[in-house]
Design an enzyme around this catalytic site. Structure first.
Site, PDB file in Angstrom:
ATOM      1  N   ASN A   9       0.872  -1.179   0.000  1.00 24.74           N
ATOM      2  CA  ASN A   9       0.000   0.000   0.000  1.00 24.74           C
ATOM      3  C   ASN A   9       0.908   1.228   0.000  1.00 24.74           C
ATOM      4  OD1 ASN A   9      -1.753   2.096   0.548  1.00 24.74           O
ATOM      5  ND2 ASN A   9      -2.234   1.424   2.638  1.00 24.74           N
ATOM      6  N   LYS A  11       0.168   4.252  -0.333  1.00 24.29           N
ATOM      7  CA  LYS A  11      -0.466   5.451   0.250  1.00 24.29           C
ATOM      8  C   LYS A  11      -0.274   6.656  -0.671  1.00 24.29           C
ATOM      9  CE  LYS A  11      -0.095   3.393   4.781  1.00 24.29           C
ATOM     10  NZ  LYS A  11      -0.005   3.547   6.232  1.00 24.29           N
ATOM     11  N   HIS A  95      -9.483   1.338   4.923  1.00 18.38           N
ATOM     12  CA  HIS A  95      -8.200   1.512   5.608  1.00 18.38           C
ATOM     13  C   HIS A  95      -8.409   2.450   6.804  1.00 18.38           C
ATOM     14  CE1 HIS A  95      -4.104   2.711   6.497  1.00 18.38           C
ATOM     15  NE2 HIS A  95      -3.734   1.599   5.881  1.00 18.38           N
ATOM     16  N   GLU A  97      -6.821   4.839   7.886  1.00 23.13           N
ATOM     17  CA  GLU A  97      -6.621   6.267   7.589  1.00 23.13           C
ATOM     18  C   GLU A  97      -7.876   6.855   6.946  1.00 23.13           C
ATOM     19  OE1 GLU A  97      -2.947   5.730   5.470  1.00 23.13           O
ATOM     20  OE2 GLU A  97      -1.991   5.151   7.353  1.00 23.13           O
ATOM     21  N   GLU A 167      -5.467  -4.728  10.780  1.00 19.96           N
ATOM     22  CA  GLU A 167      -4.448  -3.702  10.954  1.00 19.96           C
ATOM     23  C   GLU A 167      -4.707  -2.929  12.242  1.00 19.96           C
ATOM     24  OE1 GLU A 167      -2.448  -2.607   6.976  1.00 19.96           O
ATOM     25  OE2 GLU A 167      -4.165  -1.294   7.241  1.00 19.96           O
ATOM     26  N   GLY A 173       2.471   2.373  10.776  1.00 21.71           N
ATOM     27  CA  GLY A 173       3.435   3.463  10.604  1.00 21.71           C
ATOM     28  C   GLY A 173       4.156   3.851  11.879  1.00 21.71           C
ATOM     29  N   SER A 213       3.385  -2.039  10.439  1.00 21.56           N
ATOM     30  CA  SER A 213       4.830  -2.123  10.657  1.00 21.56           C
ATOM     31  C   SER A 213       5.434  -3.475  10.287  1.00 21.56           C
ATOM     32  CB  SER A 213       5.187  -1.749  12.102  1.00 21.56           C
ATOM     33  OG  SER A 213       4.850  -0.397  12.352  1.00 21.56           O
TER      34      SER A 213
HETATM   35  P1  PGA Z   1       2.874   0.375   7.676  1.00 24.49           P
HETATM   36  O1  PGA Z   1       1.397   0.599   7.075  1.00 24.49           O
HETATM   37  O2  PGA Z   1       3.380  -0.912   7.107  1.00 24.49           O
HETATM   38  O3  PGA Z   1       3.668   1.569   7.230  1.00 24.49           O
HETATM   39  O4  PGA Z   1       2.713   0.293   9.162  1.00 24.49           O
HETATM   40  C1  PGA Z   1       0.506  -0.464   6.902  1.00 24.49           C
HETATM   41  C2  PGA Z   1      -0.780   0.030   6.303  1.00 24.49           C
HETATM   42  O5  PGA Z   1      -1.218   1.137   6.640  1.00 24.49           O
HETATM   43  O6  PGA Z   1      -1.395  -0.668   5.466  1.00 24.49           O
END
Ligand code: PGA
Length: 250
Positions: A9, A11, A95, A97, A167, A173, A213
């Site tokens: 992803n 982003k 997601h 976010e 997640e 992140g 992560s």
């Molecule tokens: P990350 O993000 O691997 O940077 O923690 C995962 C995600 O948001 O799908």
């Protein structure tokens, strides 16, 4: 047997040119890998060039979001049909976010899931608790509400039509990965919820990804968990070398 599925992803990162270069690097580095499905989810603006870069390979294309209507007066939105137009097979829905910053609630997510499933796109449906919710011991309650709300009125018989990504928001992140035990426990719970909806056989076939992560040095122990079938990778998917190591995971 569930085929492992590793998705990047990206982003809101990478111009079209940068995305093309990253996709080309990944194509190069995962060329020899078999038995793992690889999905790249670039920004909308790079779907065209990334589609070109993965043409003729086994890598699939995915998008990060879409609207619930196929067309209409929705300025600035992207129809799931436009994703099909680019050759997308997958689309990330819900997601954290999107839930956090764009107010996506279970009802909206349910409309999106119905729309994309109806058009033959495979949703990567994201669920997960916040740190506060985990600390209050609400993880399972949150997962149950998100799954039952998001999938309300949806019948899935063919398990390959859906991917669910667990997640935990506190792991995204942050560099703070869930322990394999925490992740496995949540994945088992999710699979049991799906079994309650559609029966054991379907639930056993649906692929469940862990996200938050994921890095080359922690992916192996996560993938060793019986109910973890893949990873949804943010930060570490922005580098061809690290994503390729995650794809290999062994
Ligand atoms: P990350 O993000 O691997 O940077 O923690 C995962 C995600 O948001 O799908």
């Amino acid at each position: 047997m569930r085929t492992p599925i590793m998705a990047g992803n990206w982003k809101m990162h990478k111009t079209a040119a940068e995305a093309t270069a990253l996709a080309a690097g990944i194509v190069e580095q995962v060329r020899e890998v078999t038995g793992v499905e690889v999905v790249l989810c670039p920004p909308f603006t790079a779907l065209g060039t990334v589609a070109e870069a993965v043409k003729g390979t086994t890598i699939s294309l995915g998008a990060q979001n879409c609207h619930y209507e196929a067309q209409g007066a929705f300025t600035g939105e992207v129809s799931p049909n436009f994703l099909l137009d680019f050759g997308c097979k997958y689309v990330i829905i819900a997601h954290s976010e999107r839930r956090q910053h764009f107010g996506e609630d279970d009802a909206l997510i349910n409309r999106k899931l119905k729309a994309v499933l109806g058009l033959g796109l495979v949703p990567v449906f994201c669920v997960g608790e916040s740190l506060e919710q985990r600390e209050k011991d609400l993880t399972f309650d949150v997962l149950r509400k998100q799954v039952l709300g998001g999938l309300a009125g949806i019948q899935v018989q063919d398990p390959s039509r859906l991917v669910v990504a667990y997640e935990p928001v506190w792991a995204i992140g942050t560099g703070k990965v869930a322990t394999p035990q925490q992740a496995q426990e949540a994945h088992r719970y999710l699979r049991d919820l799906l079994a309650g909806l559609w029966g054991t056989e379907t639930a056993e076939g649906v692929r469940l990804q862990y996200g938050g992560s994921v890095k080359p040095d922690n992916v192996r122990e996560l993938m060793a968990c019986p109910d973890i079938d893949g990873a949804l990778v943010g930060g570490a998917s922005l580098d061809a070398g690290s994503f390729a190591r995650i794809v290999r995971f062994q």
